[in-house]
Design a protein around this motif. Structure first.
Motif, PDB file in Angstrom:
ATOM      1  N   LEU A 157     -57.562   3.803  -1.203  1.00  0.00           N
ATOM      2  CA  LEU A 157     -56.324   3.950  -0.428  1.00  0.00           C
ATOM      3  C   LEU A 157     -56.110   2.753   0.492  1.00  0.00           C
ATOM      4  O   LEU A 157     -54.978   2.283   0.653  1.00  0.00           O
ATOM      5  N   ASN A 158     -57.185   2.262   1.087  1.00  0.00           N
ATOM      6  CA  ASN A 158     -57.068   1.069   1.926  1.00  0.00           C
ATOM      7  C   ASN A 158     -56.603  -0.127   1.106  1.00  0.00           C
ATOM      8  O   ASN A 158     -55.778  -0.922   1.567  1.00  0.00           O
ATOM      9  N   GLY A 159     -57.115  -0.255  -0.105  1.00  0.00           N
ATOM     10  CA  GLY A 159     -56.675  -1.334  -0.985  1.00  0.00           C
ATOM     11  C   GLY A 159     -55.205  -1.208  -1.334  1.00  0.00           C
ATOM     12  O   GLY A 159     -54.467  -2.199  -1.353  1.00  0.00           O
ATOM     13  N   PHE A 160     -54.761   0.013  -1.604  1.00  0.00           N
ATOM     14  CA  PHE A 160     -53.349   0.262  -1.885  1.00  0.00           C
ATOM     15  C   PHE A 160     -52.502  -0.140  -0.681  1.00  0.00           C
ATOM     16  O   PHE A 160     -51.490  -0.833  -0.824  1.00  0.00           O
ATOM     17  N   SER A 161     -52.932   0.270   0.512  1.00  0.00           N
ATOM     18  CA  SER A 161     -52.191  -0.062   1.737  1.00  0.00           C
ATOM     19  C   SER A 161     -52.118  -1.561   1.960  1.00  0.00           C
ATOM     20  O   SER A 161     -51.066  -2.088   2.337  1.00  0.00           O
ATOM     21  N   ARG A 162     -53.230  -2.263   1.738  1.00  0.00           N
ATOM     22  CA  ARG A 162     -53.228  -3.722   1.914  1.00  0.00           C
ATOM     23  C   ARG A 162     -52.249  -4.382   0.950  1.00  0.00           C
ATOM     24  O   ARG A 162     -51.500  -5.289   1.333  1.00  0.00           O
ATOM     25  N   GLU A 163     -52.261  -3.935  -0.307  1.00  0.00           N
ATOM     26  CA  GLU A 163     -51.349  -4.524  -1.288  1.00  0.00           C
ATOM     27  C   GLU A 163     -49.899  -4.249  -0.907  1.00  0.00           C
ATOM     28  O   GLU A 163     -49.053  -5.145  -0.935  1.00  0.00           O
ATOM     29  N   LEU A 164     -49.595  -3.012  -0.538  1.00  0.00           N
ATOM     30  CA  LEU A 164     -48.231  -2.649  -0.166  1.00  0.00           C
ATOM     31  C   LEU A 164     -47.780  -3.406   1.080  1.00  0.00           C
ATOM     32  O   LEU A 164     -46.666  -3.926   1.131  1.00  0.00           O
ATOM     33  N   ASN A 170     -47.116  -7.067   0.188  1.00  0.00           N
ATOM     34  CA  ASN A 170     -45.829  -7.178  -0.507  1.00  0.00           C
ATOM     35  C   ASN A 170     -44.665  -7.016   0.467  1.00  0.00           C
ATOM     36  O   ASN A 170     -43.667  -7.731   0.379  1.00  0.00           O
ATOM     37  N   HIS A 171     -44.804  -6.079   1.394  1.00  0.00           N
ATOM     38  CA  HIS A 171     -43.751  -5.835   2.389  1.00  0.00           C
ATOM     39  C   HIS A 171     -43.514  -7.082   3.243  1.00  0.00           C
ATOM     40  O   HIS A 171     -42.374  -7.492   3.455  1.00  0.00           O
ATOM     41  N   ILE A 172     -44.600  -7.688   3.701  1.00  0.00           N
ATOM     42  CA  ILE A 172     -44.470  -8.883   4.546  1.00  0.00           C
ATOM     43  C   ILE A 172     -43.859 -10.037   3.766  1.00  0.00           C
ATOM     44  O   ILE A 172     -42.968 -10.733   4.263  1.00  0.00           O
ATOM     45  N   ARG A 173     -44.327 -10.239   2.517  1.00  0.00           N
ATOM     46  CA  ARG A 173     -43.816 -11.359   1.713  1.00  0.00           C
ATOM     47  C   ARG A 173     -42.358 -11.184   1.304  1.00  0.00           C
ATOM     48  O   ARG A 173     -41.672 -12.168   1.062  1.00  0.00           O
ATOM     49  N   THR A 174     -41.887  -9.957   1.218  1.00  0.00           N
ATOM     50  CA  THR A 174     -40.515  -9.735   0.758  1.00  0.00           C
ATOM     51  C   THR A 174     -39.625  -9.262   1.905  1.00  0.00           C
ATOM     52  O   THR A 174     -38.861 -10.053   2.452  1.00  0.00           O
ATOM     53  N   CYS A 175     -39.721  -8.023   2.259  1.00  0.00           N
ATOM     54  CA  CYS A 175     -38.827  -7.421   3.254  1.00  0.00           C
ATOM     55  C   CYS A 175     -38.841  -8.179   4.581  1.00  0.00           C
ATOM     56  O   CYS A 175     -37.792  -8.566   5.094  1.00  0.00           O
ATOM     57  N   VAL A 176     -40.028  -8.367   5.132  1.00  0.00           N
ATOM     58  CA  VAL A 176     -40.132  -8.995   6.448  1.00  0.00           C
ATOM     59  C   VAL A 176     -39.676 -10.446   6.385  1.00  0.00           C
ATOM     60  O   VAL A 176     -38.854 -10.883   7.206  1.00  0.00           O
ATOM     61  N   ALA A 177     -40.170 -11.193   5.406  1.00  0.00           N
ATOM     62  CA  ALA A 177     -39.798 -12.607   5.300  1.00  0.00           C
ATOM     63  C   ALA A 177     -38.293 -12.775   5.104  1.00  0.00           C
ATOM     64  O   ALA A 177     -37.669 -13.631   5.752  1.00  0.00           O
ATOM     65  N   ASN A 178     -37.707 -11.973   4.239  1.00  0.00           N
ATOM     66  CA  ASN A 178     -36.259 -12.078   4.002  1.00  0.00           C
ATOM     67  C   ASN A 178     -35.459 -11.724   5.250  1.00  0.00           C
ATOM     68  O   ASN A 178     -34.467 -12.386   5.569  1.00  0.00           O
ATOM     69  N   ASP A 179     -35.883 -10.671   5.954  1.00  0.00           N
ATOM     70  CA  ASP A 179     -35.162 -10.284   7.172  1.00  0.00           C
ATOM     71  C   ASP A 179     -35.269 -11.351   8.252  1.00  0.00           C
ATOM     72  O   ASP A 179     -34.308 -11.624   8.971  1.00  0.00           O
ATOM     73  N   ILE A 180     -36.429 -11.975   8.378  1.00  0.00           N
ATOM     74  CA  ILE A 180     -36.591 -13.047   9.362  1.00  0.00           C
ATOM     75  C   ILE A 180     -35.661 -14.208   9.005  1.00  0.00           C
ATOM     76  O   ILE A 180     -34.974 -14.751   9.877  1.00  0.00           O
ATOM     77  N   ARG A 181     -35.624 -14.567   7.732  1.00  0.00           N
ATOM     78  CA  ARG A 181     -34.718 -15.647   7.296  1.00  0.00           C
ATOM     79  C   ARG A 181     -33.265 -15.308   7.595  1.00  0.00           C
ATOM     80  O   ARG A 181     -32.453 -16.184   7.882  1.00  0.00           O
ATOM     81  N   ASP A 182     -32.947 -13.994   7.498  1.00  0.00           N
ATOM     82  CA  ASP A 182     -31.573 -13.547   7.761  1.00  0.00           C
ATOM     83  C   ASP A 182     -31.298 -13.302   9.241  1.00  0.00           C
ATOM     84  O   ASP A 182     -30.229 -12.823   9.605  1.00  0.00           O
ATOM     85  N   GLY A 183     -32.288 -13.588  10.110  1.00  0.00           N
ATOM     86  CA  GLY A 183     -32.102 -13.428  11.547  1.00  0.00           C
ATOM     87  C   GLY A 183     -32.233 -11.995  12.037  1.00  0.00           C
ATOM     88  O   GLY A 183     -31.809 -11.689  13.154  1.00  0.00           O
ATOM     89  N   LYS A 184     -32.816 -11.133  11.255  1.00  0.00           N
ATOM     90  CA  LYS A 184     -32.984  -9.713  11.642  1.00  0.00           C
ATOM     91  C   LYS A 184     -34.338  -9.538  12.327  1.00  0.00           C
ATOM     92  O   LYS A 184     -35.306  -9.047  11.749  1.00  0.00           O
ATOM     93  N   ASP A 185     -34.386  -9.904  13.587  1.00  0.00           N
ATOM     94  CA  ASP A 185     -35.638  -9.863  14.338  1.00  0.00           C
ATOM     95  C   ASP A 185     -36.165  -8.454  14.558  1.00  0.00           C
ATOM     96  O   ASP A 185     -37.349  -8.272  14.853  1.00  0.00           O
ATOM     97  N   GLU A 186     -35.330  -7.432  14.411  1.00  0.00           N
ATOM     98  CA  GLU A 186     -35.797  -6.054  14.599  1.00  0.00           C
ATOM     99  C   GLU A 186     -36.875  -5.687  13.573  1.00  0.00           C
ATOM    100  O   GLU A 186     -37.702  -4.801  13.818  1.00  0.00           O
ATOM    101  N   THR A 187     -36.903  -6.384  12.463  1.00  0.00           N
ATOM    102  CA  THR A 187     -37.934  -6.129  11.451  1.00  0.00           C
ATOM    103  C   THR A 187     -39.309  -6.511  11.979  1.00  0.00           C
ATOM    104  O   THR A 187     -40.301  -5.872  11.641  1.00  0.00           O
ATOM    105  N   THR A 216     -35.015   1.650   1.436  1.00  0.00           N
ATOM    106  CA  THR A 216     -35.345   1.631   0.007  1.00  0.00           C
ATOM    107  C   THR A 216     -35.663   0.192  -0.359  1.00  0.00           C
ATOM    108  O   THR A 216     -35.306  -0.741   0.366  1.00  0.00           O
ATOM    109  N   LYS A 217     -36.347   0.038  -1.475  1.00  0.00           N
ATOM    110  CA  LYS A 217     -36.674  -1.308  -1.930  1.00  0.00           C
ATOM    111  C   LYS A 217     -36.818  -1.296  -3.439  1.00  0.00           C
ATOM    112  O   LYS A 217     -37.558  -0.497  -3.988  1.00  0.00           O
ATOM    113  N   LYS A 218     -36.132  -2.182  -4.077  1.00  0.00           N
ATOM    114  CA  LYS A 218     -36.284  -2.380  -5.517  1.00  0.00           C
ATOM    115  C   LYS A 218     -37.473  -3.300  -5.723  1.00  0.00           C
ATOM    116  O   LYS A 218     -37.471  -4.449  -5.276  1.00  0.00           O
ATOM    117  N   ARG A 219     -38.514  -2.784  -6.372  1.00  0.00           N
ATOM    118  CA  ARG A 219     -39.723  -3.562  -6.594  1.00  0.00           C
ATOM    119  C   ARG A 219     -39.666  -4.262  -7.947  1.00  0.00           C
ATOM    120  O   ARG A 219     -39.063  -3.753  -8.884  1.00  0.00           O
TER     121      ARG A 219
END
Length: 100
Positions: free
Chosen positions: A60-67, A70-87, A11-14
């Motif tokens: 739909l491609n534009g929607f996917s690119r935006e999503l 956002n995923h990379i800038r938030t979820c992925v970046a935060n997990d990398i900072r937290d040492g969660k390489d599985e992301t 889940t993700k709070k946007r």
């Protein structure tokens, strides 16, 4: 609070801005789909329908690119900072699915 910064719980709070942008895109796409359905129901010529289908695909491609961005800038970046390489592996596995 943890759900706000990562997707590890699926889940993700946007932010309000992100939510509004994604919903606006989806609403436009939904309208385009309804328009295509109406074209089929009115027996509109095939090429005219196909042009609209192409527009929906692009939307739909534009929607996917935006999503994804956002995923990379938030979820992925935060997990990398937290040492969660599985992301990273999750993202690497996702990319081929998106490139079909």
């Amino acid at each position: 609070m943890e759900n706000e910064k990562c997707c590890c719980h699926k889940t993700k709070k946007r932010s309000e801005a992100e939510y509004k942008s994604l919903i606006n895109r989806l609403n436009r796409i939904e309208g385009q789909i309804r328009g295509i359905k109406g074209m089929v129901e009115r027996d509109v010529y095939c090429t005219d329908i196909l042009v609209q289908v192409s527009a929906v695909s692009a939307a739909l491609n534009g929607f996917s690119r935006e999503l994804l961005g956002n995923h990379i800038r938030t979820c992925v970046a935060n997990d990398i900072r937290d040492g969660k390489d599985e992301t990273i592996e999750e993202l690497v596995a996702l990319l081929p699915k998106l490139m079909k």
